[in-house]
Design an enzyme around this catalytic site. Structure first.
Site, PDB file in Angstrom:
ATOM      1  N   ASN A 193      29.064   5.725  50.673  1.00 28.13           N
ATOM      2  CA  ASN A 193      30.226   5.981  51.452  1.00 28.13           C
ATOM      3  C   ASN A 193      29.754   7.001  52.770  1.00 28.13           C
ATOM      4  O   ASN A 193      30.582   6.991  53.602  1.00 28.13           O
ATOM      5  CB  ASN A 193      31.362   6.728  50.591  1.00 28.13           C
ATOM      6  CG  ASN A 193      30.745   7.972  50.256  1.00 28.13           C
ATOM      7  OD1 ASN A 193      29.635   8.255  49.804  1.00 28.13           O
ATOM      8  ND2 ASN A 193      31.679   9.085  49.986  1.00 28.13           N
ATOM      9  N   TYR A 194      28.695   7.126  52.726  1.00 28.11           N
ATOM     10  CA  TYR A 194      28.167   8.136  53.916  1.00 28.11           C
ATOM     11  C   TYR A 194      26.968   7.635  54.569  1.00 28.11           C
ATOM     12  O   TYR A 194      26.137   7.361  54.071  1.00 28.11           O
ATOM     13  CB  TYR A 194      27.689   9.644  53.098  1.00 28.11           C
ATOM     14  CG  TYR A 194      27.598  10.742  53.926  1.00 28.11           C
ATOM     15  CD1 TYR A 194      28.493  10.949  54.958  1.00 28.11           C
ATOM     16  CD2 TYR A 194      26.466  11.418  53.793  1.00 28.11           C
ATOM     17  CE1 TYR A 194      28.129  12.358  55.853  1.00 28.11           C
ATOM     18  CE2 TYR A 194      26.296  12.449  54.785  1.00 28.11           C
ATOM     19  CZ  TYR A 194      27.077  12.871  55.573  1.00 28.11           C
ATOM     20  OH  TYR A 194      26.615  13.940  56.662  1.00 28.11           O
ATOM     21  N   ARG A 230      32.084  53.945  39.254  1.00 26.48           N
ATOM     22  CA  ARG A 230      31.360  53.333  38.045  1.00 26.48           C
ATOM     23  C   ARG A 230      31.280  51.650  37.999  1.00 26.48           C
ATOM     24  O   ARG A 230      30.859  51.286  36.933  1.00 26.48           O
ATOM     25  CB  ARG A 230      32.072  53.921  36.521  1.00 26.48           C
ATOM     26  CG  ARG A 230      31.719  55.244  36.316  1.00 26.48           C
ATOM     27  CD  ARG A 230      31.820  55.435  34.897  1.00 26.48           C
ATOM     28  NE  ARG A 230      33.381  56.027  34.680  1.00 26.48           N
ATOM     29  CZ  ARG A 230      33.905  55.705  33.517  1.00 26.48           C
ATOM     30  NH1 ARG A 230      33.259  55.100  32.420  1.00 26.48           N
ATOM     31  NH2 ARG A 230      35.117  56.109  33.265  1.00 26.48           N
ATOM     32  N   LYS A 269      37.456  48.557  44.082  1.00 28.59           N
ATOM     33  CA  LYS A 269      37.558  48.263  42.793  1.00 28.59           C
ATOM     34  C   LYS A 269      39.021  47.340  42.454  1.00 28.59           C
ATOM     35  O   LYS A 269      38.776  46.395  41.598  1.00 28.59           O
ATOM     36  CB  LYS A 269      38.035  49.680  42.083  1.00 28.59           C
ATOM     37  CG  LYS A 269      38.149  49.453  40.350  1.00 28.59           C
ATOM     38  CD  LYS A 269      38.129  50.592  39.679  1.00 28.59           C
ATOM     39  CE  LYS A 269      39.293  51.359  39.604  1.00 28.59           C
ATOM     40  NZ  LYS A 269      38.895  52.758  38.829  1.00 28.59           N
ATOM     41  N   ASP A 286      44.567  49.974  39.265  1.00 25.86           N
ATOM     42  CA  ASP A 286      43.459  49.565  38.355  1.00 25.86           C
ATOM     43  C   ASP A 286      44.057  49.580  36.930  1.00 25.86           C
ATOM     44  O   ASP A 286      43.399  49.713  35.993  1.00 25.86           O
ATOM     45  CB  ASP A 286      42.476  50.748  38.534  1.00 25.86           C
ATOM     46  CG  ASP A 286      42.731  52.240  38.294  1.00 25.86           C
ATOM     47  OD1 ASP A 286      43.782  52.478  37.927  1.00 25.86           O
ATOM     48  OD2 ASP A 286      41.800  52.771  38.591  1.00 25.86           O
ATOM     49  N   GLU A 329      45.423  67.909  32.340  1.00 21.95           N
ATOM     50  CA  GLU A 329      44.361  66.960  32.669  1.00 21.95           C
ATOM     51  C   GLU A 329      43.304  67.382  31.681  1.00 21.95           C
ATOM     52  O   GLU A 329      43.022  68.627  31.185  1.00 21.95           O
ATOM     53  CB  GLU A 329      43.953  67.141  33.866  1.00 21.95           C
ATOM     54  CG  GLU A 329      44.574  66.534  35.056  1.00 21.95           C
ATOM     55  CD  GLU A 329      44.946  65.224  34.657  1.00 21.95           C
ATOM     56  OE1 GLU A 329      44.332  64.309  34.548  1.00 21.95           O
ATOM     57  OE2 GLU A 329      46.408  65.072  34.462  1.00 21.95           O
TER      58      GLU A 329
END
Ligand code: UD1
Ligand code: CA
Length: 457
Positions: free
Chosen positions: A387-388, A17, A24, A104, A155
């Site tokens: 500087n470069y 999901r 996950k 998770d 469950e």
């Protein structure tokens, strides 16, 4: 307690999901993977051993956590929570007990876990349970009507109507003696609605063998919330941030709105610190006494000393800022910058890898990079250190008491000696002598009588 504490973190679930190619448990809460939060709480218990059960995308997980205090266990295919723990069985010493955590469920606190571990023992199981107003989706704790002893866990998908009306749920976090796991796990069956090997079926086995099952409750119900979707992830992020903000308020920090601060890392504050709305703190940020952070600032790995104010919309990274400085609004301070006391950095100024000594000011529209600046320097608006050169970076040295006129370019490597004044609009390519005015400018001329072109009628 007493016996060797093993911790097994179940983290093999695919997380369909989330609609992501990232495993996950690598999704970030407060700037770091969920699994890292679980590990933090787990490590605080100083366990004998930590195993992490990984599945799809497991290599990515191992790579992200390159530490050697973890045992990685591959579960493939994923046939349920009981099957996941079964894969870890060879790592579970007979004379220990195992605390099962979920990768998770990132907000669980060490305090809650140690309560549970204290309930269990070598002869007892312990389950972290809690009562939810809406228990939908969770496994329900079914207790014996007379003794109130735990009888089993059912469950959601397997539960009867009556069982579904029970509000006490299985958080999934449990503590079981290893000797029992060795006896029970291989006996699990998958004859249920989901055709999975349920870890929760161990409870029935415990009951059959008269092994006592105790329960403990989390200190806060949000600790046991799991992440299955981006929406739940966002919800947990807000809970985490609210908790952090609450702790800052308790510690005496002023937050203009506790719901509009984000800490992704660690924020340490001195006395009487004030933080205005929409500020983000990343990594390790340390604010001294009386520091004020105005609205919409981002600070990452920064220390700010006493009395300094950071004005709105400033972005500061990997830098140290001295006392009584004034930074912003709209300042950008890039890594490896060190600002001494009483330094002022103003709007639209970018500083990179530079040291600025006490009392110097760069107030408007400038870029200062790879520079060592002395004290009491005043840098005019629009000054740029070049500087470069396209291949290499070069250093600019600006000594004490220098005054740089506006719109000046300092072409590095170059040294502006003590007390130098640079005339506005100069391009400085050579070192300057001390205490003199140096400028590079074409003389101003006026062409009298010149007419601007105009269109023919
Ligand atoms: C599980 C519990 C349920 C509890 C709920 C709490 C079981 C059978 N059910 O249900 O009682 O109320 O958690 O959130 O244990 N995992 C694996 N390998 C697998 C399956 C899962 O590592 O084969 C991991 C997942 O990554 C996750 C955890 O185990 O971290 C839980 O799995 P999940 O599928 O979310 O279990 P639930 O069905 O929610
Ligand atoms: Ca779940």
């Amino acid at each position: 307690m007493g016996s060797k504490l093993h911790i097994v973190i179940l983290a093999a679930g695919i997380g369909k999901r989330m609609k992501s190619s990232l495993p996950k448990v690598l999704h970030e809460l407060a700037g770091r993977p969920m699994l890292s939060h679980v590990l933090e709480s787990a490590r605080a218990l100083q366990p004998y051993r930590i195993c992490v059960v990984i599945g799809h995308g497991g290599e990515q997980v191992i790579e992200r956590f390159c530490t050697n205090d973890l045992i990685w266990i591959k579960q493939e295919p994923q046939l349920g929570t009981g099957h996941a723990l079964l894969q870890a069985l060879p790592e579970l010493d007979e004379d220990g007990a195992t605390l099962v955590l979920y990768g998770d469920v990132p907000l669980v606190r060490t305090g809650t876990l140690s309560k549970l571990v204290q309930e269990g023992s070598e002869e007892k199981c312990a389950i972290l349970t809690t009562e939810l107003e809406n228990p939908y989706g969770y496994g329900r704790i079914i207790r014996n009507e007379d003794t109130r002893a735990i009888a089993c866990i059912v469950e959601q998908k397997d539960a009867t109507e009556t069982q579904r009306s029970v509000n006490e749920i299985n958080t999934g976090i449990m503590y079981i003696p290893n000797r029992k796991l060795h006896a029970w796990l291989p006996k699990l069956k998958n004859d249920n609605a989901q055709k999975e090997y349920y870890l929760t079926d161990l409870i029935k086995m415990a009951v059959d063998e008269n092994v006592p099952i105790l329960s403990a409750q989390p200190d806060h119900n949000w600790e046991i919330l799991g992440v299955n979707s981006r929406a739940q992830m966002a919800e947990l992020e807000r809970i985490y941030q609210k908790e952090n903000a609450g702790r800052l308020l308790e510690d005496g920090v002023t937050l203009y709105d506790p719901s509009r601060i984000d800490i992704r890392g660690r924020l340490e504050c001195g006395n009487d610190v004030e933080i205005d709305v929409n500020c983000l703190f990343e990594g390790h940020v340390k604010l001294g006494n009386r520091v004020k952070i105005k609205a919409n600032c981002v600070l990452k790995n920064v220390t700010v000393a006493d009395g300094t104010t950071i004005h709105p919309f400033s972005h500061i990274e990997n830098s140290a800022i001295g006392t009584n400085c004034r930074i912003g609004p709209y300042s950008r301070i890039r890594p490896d910058t060190n600002l001494n006391d009483n330094v002022h950095i103003g709007n639209f100024v970018e500083i990179k890898q530079s040291v600025i000594a006490e009392g110097s000011k760069v107030n408007h529209l400038s870029y200062i990079g790879d520079t060592v600046m002395g004290s009491n320097v005043n840098v005019g608006a629009g000054t740029i250190t070049c500087n470069y050169d396209g291949a290499y970076k070069h250093q600019t040295i600006i000594e004490d008491d220098v005054f740089i006129g506006s719109d000046t370019q300092l072409v590095a490597p170059v040294k502006i000696s003590r007390g130098t004044t640079i005339g506005a609009g100069s391009t400085i390519t050579k070192d300057t002598p001390e205490n003199e005015l140096t400028l590079s400018r074409t003389r101003q001329v006026t062409l009298t009588g010149w007419k601007r072109p105009s269109k023919h009628k």
